[in-house]
Design a protein around this motif. Structure first.
Motif, PDB file in Angstrom:
ATOM      1  N   GLU A   1     -96.749  65.143  52.843  1.00  0.00           N
ATOM      2  CA  GLU A   1     -96.280  64.060  53.702  1.00  0.00           C
ATOM      3  C   GLU A   1     -94.948  64.397  54.358  1.00  0.00           C
ATOM      4  O   GLU A   1     -94.372  63.578  55.065  1.00  0.00           O
ATOM      5  CB  GLU A   1     -96.139  62.769  52.894  1.00  0.00           C
ATOM      6  CG  GLU A   1     -97.464  62.214  52.399  1.00  0.00           C
ATOM      7  CD  GLU A   1     -97.300  60.901  51.644  1.00  0.00           C
ATOM      8  OE1 GLU A   1     -96.264  60.224  51.863  1.00  0.00           O
ATOM      9  OE2 GLU A   1     -98.182  60.554  50.852  1.00  0.00           O
TER      10      GLU A   1
ATOM     11  N   LYS B   1     -97.151  68.171  57.098  1.00  0.00           N
ATOM     12  CA  LYS B   1     -97.950  67.040  57.583  1.00  0.00           C
ATOM     13  C   LYS B   1     -99.068  67.498  58.523  1.00  0.00           C
ATOM     14  O   LYS B   1    -100.092  66.826  58.649  1.00  0.00           O
ATOM     15  CB  LYS B   1     -97.048  66.018  58.290  1.00  0.00           C
ATOM     16  CG  LYS B   1     -96.130  65.248  57.357  1.00  0.00           C
ATOM     17  CD  LYS B   1     -95.416  64.112  58.058  1.00  0.00           C
ATOM     18  CE  LYS B   1     -94.373  64.620  59.019  1.00  0.00           C
ATOM     19  NZ  LYS B   1     -93.568  63.502  59.596  1.00  0.00           N
TER      20      LYS B   1
ATOM     21  N   THR C   1    -102.866  59.560  54.870  1.00  0.00           N
ATOM     22  CA  THR C   1    -102.239  60.447  53.886  1.00  0.00           C
ATOM     23  C   THR C   1    -103.211  60.669  52.740  1.00  0.00           C
ATOM     24  O   THR C   1    -104.119  59.855  52.503  1.00  0.00           O
ATOM     25  CB  THR C   1    -100.933  59.859  53.329  1.00  0.00           C
ATOM     26  OG1 THR C   1    -101.241  58.694  52.548  1.00  0.00           O
ATOM     27  CG2 THR C   1     -99.972  59.487  54.452  1.00  0.00           C
TER      28      THR C   1
END
Length: 326
Positions: A176, A181, A220
């Protein structure tokens, strides 16, 4: 025996190590598919390269998250296995062989039951052939967990785990942050696509823990695993899943030889995946390299034709390369 991996100057960046192999795949191997029907009514697909002769070892390849026999690392180890005369078979996780599986459930980082089904199938057909295994990323975590669970009862004689996310919670957190990412986004989109495929099936839609309108909001791994992975596979939420599926606690229980390889600069992980010496059983040989990225380990060649450390190291650990062709 400790080994030294040293990347060329142009491949010291962990993202080059991680991304370049995806862009420079070797030729597609010629494989024979076998469908294994499971007791719960689902299936997994095995892709074979060669037919094992009597007492000849079989290399079982366990791919990572959303990987397959098409993955760059799978193609390379298949090519290296063929060159060394070693027969190999790719164990596909459910829905990873090009066709959605039949049930609401899929696969996850601690799913050792499907692997055990594959191994039992192999042993039933080739009882005198030693089974070797290599697992990459998620597949490496599954392999370590399986070896730790089964111990002496394991059907695998010798194994290698590459870039295994041994602490799933810390790895989800790492993905994250920053450039990592990008990897999370790439993989989550593939998972979302499969979920859309399942909720679109009338026989599955009412059995899914999420509806089609909410799938795209799970951006996520933590959110996806909490709303999809955990409930589909019998876990009490994401933290329960991460705790119970992580491979780290199983390293101390392994009773058959295994080589575990990590890179300190792996953009999928943190130092939490690096085990302390007291966490390793005597059968675990651990290699921690400064560089290598995630399932990269480019050790030479050029950016257009990189050369790799992994295939040589895997096969040298598992078996002598002096084998007659399949």
């Amino acid at each position: 025996m400790s080994q030294i991996f040293s990347p060329p100057w142009w491949a010291k960046n962990p993202h080059i190590q991680t991304i370049l192999p995806v862009l420079t795949k070797v030729d597609r191997p010629v494989l024979q598919r076998e469908r294994l029907e499971l007791a719960d009514g689902d299936f997994i697909d095995l892709d074979w390269q060669g037919t094992p002769e009597a007492k000849q070892p079989i290399l079982v390849i366990i791919h990572g998250l959303e990987g397959s026999a098409e993955s760059h690392y799978a193609r390379r180890i298949l090519a290296a296995s063929k060159a060394s005369g070693l027969c190999a078979v790719v164990h596909h996780h459910r829905s990873c062989s090009g066709e959605l599986n039949r049930l609401p459930r899929g696969y996850h980082s601690g799913d050792t039951e499907d692997l055990h089904c594959t191994l039992q199938h192999l042993k039933s057909h080739f009882p005198n052939n030693p089974l070797l295994a290599v697992g990459y990323s998620l597949g490496g975590n599954v392999l370590i967990k399986y070896q730790g669970e089964q111990q002496e009862l394991s059907l695998i004689d010798k194994a290698v785990a590459i870039s295994a996310p041994l602490q799933l919670g810390s790895c989800a957190n790492r993905l994250e942050k920053g450039f990592s990412k990008v990897y999370q986004c790439y993989l989550i989109k593939q998972l979302q696509q499969k979920m859309h495929g399942k909720v679109a099936k009338p026989e599955l839609s009412t059995l899914m823990p999420i509806n089609k309108h909410d799938i795209d909001s799970l951006t996520t791994f933590y959110a996806f695993d909490d709303k999809v992975t955990a409930p589909l596979h019998g876990f009490d939420g994401v933290d329960d899943y991460y705790n119970r599926a992580s491979g780290m606690p199983y390293l101390s229980r392994i009773t058959k030889p295994i080589l575990v390889i990590h890179a300190k600069d792996d953009p999928f992980m943190t130092e939490a995946v690096i085990p302390a010496r007291e966490q390793l059983s005597q059968q675990v040989q651990y290699e921690l390299h400064e560089n290598g990225g995630h399932v990269g380990f480019i050790d030479g060649g050029s950016p257009w034709r990189p050369r790799y450390y992994l295939e040589k190291r895997i096969l040298n650990f598992l078996i002598s390369l002096e084998k007659s062709p399949c």
